[in-house]
Motif scaffolding. Structure first.
Motif, PDB file in Angstrom:
ATOM      1  N   THR A  90     -15.971 -11.442  -5.079  1.00 26.84           N
ATOM      2  CA  THR A  90     -14.944 -12.471  -5.168  1.00 26.84           C
ATOM      3  C   THR A  90     -14.024 -12.362  -3.947  1.00 26.84           C
ATOM      4  O   THR A  90     -14.428 -12.662  -2.849  1.00 26.84           O
ATOM      5  CB  THR A  90     -14.208 -12.458  -6.516  1.00 26.84           C
ATOM      6  OG1 THR A  90     -13.133 -13.377  -6.468  1.00 26.84           O
ATOM      7  CG2 THR A  90     -13.723 -11.087  -6.929  1.00 26.84           C
ATOM      8  N   ASN A  91     -12.807 -11.859  -4.106  1.00 27.07           N
ATOM      9  CA  ASN A  91     -11.888 -11.792  -2.977  1.00 27.07           C
ATOM     10  C   ASN A  91     -12.365 -10.772  -1.938  1.00 27.07           C
ATOM     11  O   ASN A  91     -12.951  -9.749  -2.273  1.00 27.07           O
ATOM     12  CB  ASN A  91     -10.500 -11.387  -3.450  1.00 27.07           C
ATOM     13  CG  ASN A  91      -9.991 -12.308  -4.545  1.00 27.07           C
ATOM     14  OD1 ASN A  91     -10.377 -13.470  -4.615  1.00 27.07           O
ATOM     15  ND2 ASN A  91      -9.130 -11.773  -5.398  1.00 27.07           N
ATOM     16  N   VAL A  92     -12.068 -11.059  -0.669  1.00 31.09           N
ATOM     17  CA  VAL A  92     -12.405 -10.146   0.425  1.00 31.09           C
ATOM     18  C   VAL A  92     -11.155  -9.880   1.251  1.00 31.09           C
ATOM     19  O   VAL A  92     -10.400 -10.811   1.560  1.00 31.09           O
ATOM     20  CB  VAL A  92     -13.517 -10.722   1.314  1.00 31.09           C
ATOM     21  CG1 VAL A  92     -13.807  -9.778   2.483  1.00 31.09           C
ATOM     22  CG2 VAL A  92     -14.793 -10.938   0.503  1.00 31.09           C
ATOM     23  N   ALA A  93     -10.951  -8.626   1.579  1.00 29.29           N
ATOM     24  CA  ALA A  93      -9.744  -8.243   2.309  1.00 29.29           C
ATOM     25  C   ALA A  93     -10.078  -7.366   3.508  1.00 29.29           C
ATOM     26  O   ALA A  93     -11.132  -6.741   3.568  1.00 29.29           O
ATOM     27  CB  ALA A  93      -8.797  -7.486   1.377  1.00 29.29           C
ATOM     28  N   CYS A 118      -6.149 -11.081   3.307  1.00 28.87           N
ATOM     29  CA  CYS A 118      -7.062 -11.248   2.185  1.00 28.87           C
ATOM     30  C   CYS A 118      -7.330 -12.733   1.973  1.00 28.87           C
ATOM     31  O   CYS A 118      -6.451 -13.571   2.234  1.00 28.87           O
ATOM     32  CB  CYS A 118      -6.474 -10.624   0.928  1.00 28.87           C
ATOM     33  SG  CYS A 118      -7.615 -10.570  -0.466  1.00 28.87           S
ATOM     34  N   ILE A 119      -8.527 -13.051   1.498  1.00 28.46           N
ATOM     35  CA  ILE A 119      -8.860 -14.431   1.173  1.00 28.46           C
ATOM     36  C   ILE A 119      -9.433 -14.472  -0.230  1.00 28.46           C
ATOM     37  O   ILE A 119     -10.304 -13.677  -0.598  1.00 28.46           O
ATOM     38  CB  ILE A 119      -9.837 -15.032   2.215  1.00 28.46           C
ATOM     39  CG1 ILE A 119     -10.093 -16.508   1.934  1.00 28.46           C
ATOM     40  CG2 ILE A 119     -11.160 -14.246   2.292  1.00 28.46           C
ATOM     41  CD1 ILE A 119     -10.751 -17.253   3.105  1.00 28.46           C
ATOM     42  N   SER A 138      -7.169 -19.257  -0.918  1.00 29.16           N
ATOM     43  CA  SER A 138      -5.823 -18.875  -0.488  1.00 29.16           C
ATOM     44  C   SER A 138      -5.924 -17.649   0.419  1.00 29.16           C
ATOM     45  O   SER A 138      -6.777 -16.789   0.230  1.00 29.16           O
ATOM     46  CB  SER A 138      -4.962 -18.515  -1.697  1.00 29.16           C
ATOM     47  OG  SER A 138      -4.750 -19.630  -2.517  1.00 29.16           O
ATOM     48  N   THR A 139      -5.039 -17.607   1.393  1.00 31.82           N
ATOM     49  CA  THR A 139      -5.045 -16.481   2.327  1.00 31.82           C
ATOM     50  C   THR A 139      -3.698 -15.768   2.315  1.00 31.82           C
ATOM     51  O   THR A 139      -2.655 -16.379   2.053  1.00 31.82           O
ATOM     52  CB  THR A 139      -5.356 -16.951   3.753  1.00 31.82           C
ATOM     53  OG1 THR A 139      -4.416 -17.954   4.146  1.00 31.82           O
ATOM     54  CG2 THR A 139      -6.764 -17.527   3.840  1.00 31.82           C
ATOM     55  N   TYR A 140      -3.737 -14.495   2.604  1.00 33.79           N
ATOM     56  CA  TYR A 140      -2.543 -13.664   2.597  1.00 33.79           C
ATOM     57  C   TYR A 140      -2.564 -12.795   3.854  1.00 33.79           C
ATOM     58  O   TYR A 140      -3.639 -12.373   4.309  1.00 33.79           O
ATOM     59  CB  TYR A 140      -2.526 -12.769   1.354  1.00 33.79           C
ATOM     60  CG  TYR A 140      -2.616 -13.543   0.062  1.00 33.79           C
ATOM     61  CD1 TYR A 140      -3.846 -13.873  -0.480  1.00 33.79           C
ATOM     62  CD2 TYR A 140      -1.470 -13.968  -0.596  1.00 33.79           C
ATOM     63  CE1 TYR A 140      -3.945 -14.599  -1.646  1.00 33.79           C
ATOM     64  CE2 TYR A 140      -1.556 -14.696  -1.773  1.00 33.79           C
ATOM     65  CZ  TYR A 140      -2.798 -15.008  -2.287  1.00 33.79           C
ATOM     66  OH  TYR A 140      -2.887 -15.746  -3.436  1.00 33.79           O
ATOM     67  N   TYR A 183      -5.849  -7.905  -2.976  1.00 37.61           N
ATOM     68  CA  TYR A 183      -6.240  -6.712  -2.237  1.00 37.61           C
ATOM     69  C   TYR A 183      -6.923  -5.641  -3.092  1.00 37.61           C
ATOM     70  O   TYR A 183      -7.435  -4.668  -2.557  1.00 37.61           O
ATOM     71  CB  TYR A 183      -5.009  -6.083  -1.568  1.00 37.61           C
ATOM     72  CG  TYR A 183      -4.467  -6.894  -0.420  1.00 37.61           C
ATOM     73  CD1 TYR A 183      -3.409  -7.771  -0.601  1.00 37.61           C
ATOM     74  CD2 TYR A 183      -5.009  -6.779   0.859  1.00 37.61           C
ATOM     75  CE1 TYR A 183      -2.901  -8.523   0.448  1.00 37.61           C
ATOM     76  CE2 TYR A 183      -4.511  -7.510   1.921  1.00 37.61           C
ATOM     77  CZ  TYR A 183      -3.444  -8.384   1.714  1.00 37.61           C
ATOM     78  OH  TYR A 183      -2.947  -9.117   2.763  1.00 37.61           O
ATOM     79  N   GLN A 184      -6.933  -5.819  -4.393  1.00 38.44           N
ATOM     80  CA  GLN A 184      -7.611  -4.812  -5.216  1.00 38.44           C
ATOM     81  C   GLN A 184      -9.097  -4.880  -4.958  1.00 38.44           C
ATOM     82  O   GLN A 184      -9.709  -5.939  -5.111  1.00 38.44           O
ATOM     83  CB  GLN A 184      -7.322  -5.036  -6.697  1.00 38.44           C
ATOM     84  CG  GLN A 184      -7.955  -3.951  -7.579  1.00 38.44           C
ATOM     85  CD  GLN A 184      -7.474  -3.988  -9.000  1.00 38.44           C
ATOM     86  OE1 GLN A 184      -6.314  -4.293  -9.249  1.00 38.44           O
ATOM     87  NE2 GLN A 184      -8.348  -3.698  -9.934  1.00 38.44           N
ATOM     88  N   SER A 185      -9.697  -3.761  -4.549  1.00 37.60           N
ATOM     89  CA  SER A 185     -11.063  -3.795  -4.041  1.00 37.60           C
ATOM     90  C   SER A 185     -11.959  -2.777  -4.728  1.00 37.60           C
ATOM     91  O   SER A 185     -11.525  -1.687  -5.091  1.00 37.60           O
ATOM     92  CB  SER A 185     -11.066  -3.531  -2.536  1.00 37.60           C
ATOM     93  OG  SER A 185     -10.317  -4.515  -1.854  1.00 37.60           O
TER      94      SER A 185
END
Length: 125
Positions: free
Chosen positions: A31-34, A49-50, A56-58, A110-112
């Protein structure tokens, strides 16, 4: 899931680099990638992170307006375009990804769960 980061190198202040993070294996689980970075003697920090759900991007305050994260789903790749690089950007950069199995509404981007090897970025004249 395996993540392969590349694109690091040495660049002069003010220069640019583009990092790539390619996912392989069970990519449907991602899912999310940072992107994170860790400089010598410092703690690891989240850089950008996206989100998978809405793109959404951070960005960390220190890189806003200089770095851009983007995702090419067809290539299972996330990029980090780094412009106007500064010596303080010197670090080992890691890409990381969150598993759908860990996802919940409101979870930190950011949780990975998956981590790639690092790529060294050195900004020096």
């Amino acid at each position: 899931v395996q993540l392969q980061a590349s694109g690091g190198g040495k660049v002069q202040p003010g220069g640019s680099l583009r990092l790539s993070c390619v996912a392989s294996g069970d990519t449907a689980e991602v899912t999310n990638v940072a992107w994170f970075r860790q400089a010598p003697g410092k703690e690891r920090e989240g850089v950008s992170c996206i989100r998978e759900t809405d793109s959404s991007t951070y960005y960390a305050d220190s890189v806003k307006s200089r770095f851009t994260i983007a995702r090419d789903k067809a290539k299972n790749t996330v990029y980090l375009q780094m412009n106007s690089l500064k010596p303080e950007d010197t670090a080992v950069y890691y890409c990381a990804a969150q598993a759908w199995g860990s996802w919940s509404p409101g979870i930190s981007c950011y949780q990975s769960d998956f981590w790639g090897q690092g790529t060294q970025v050195t900004v020096s004249s």
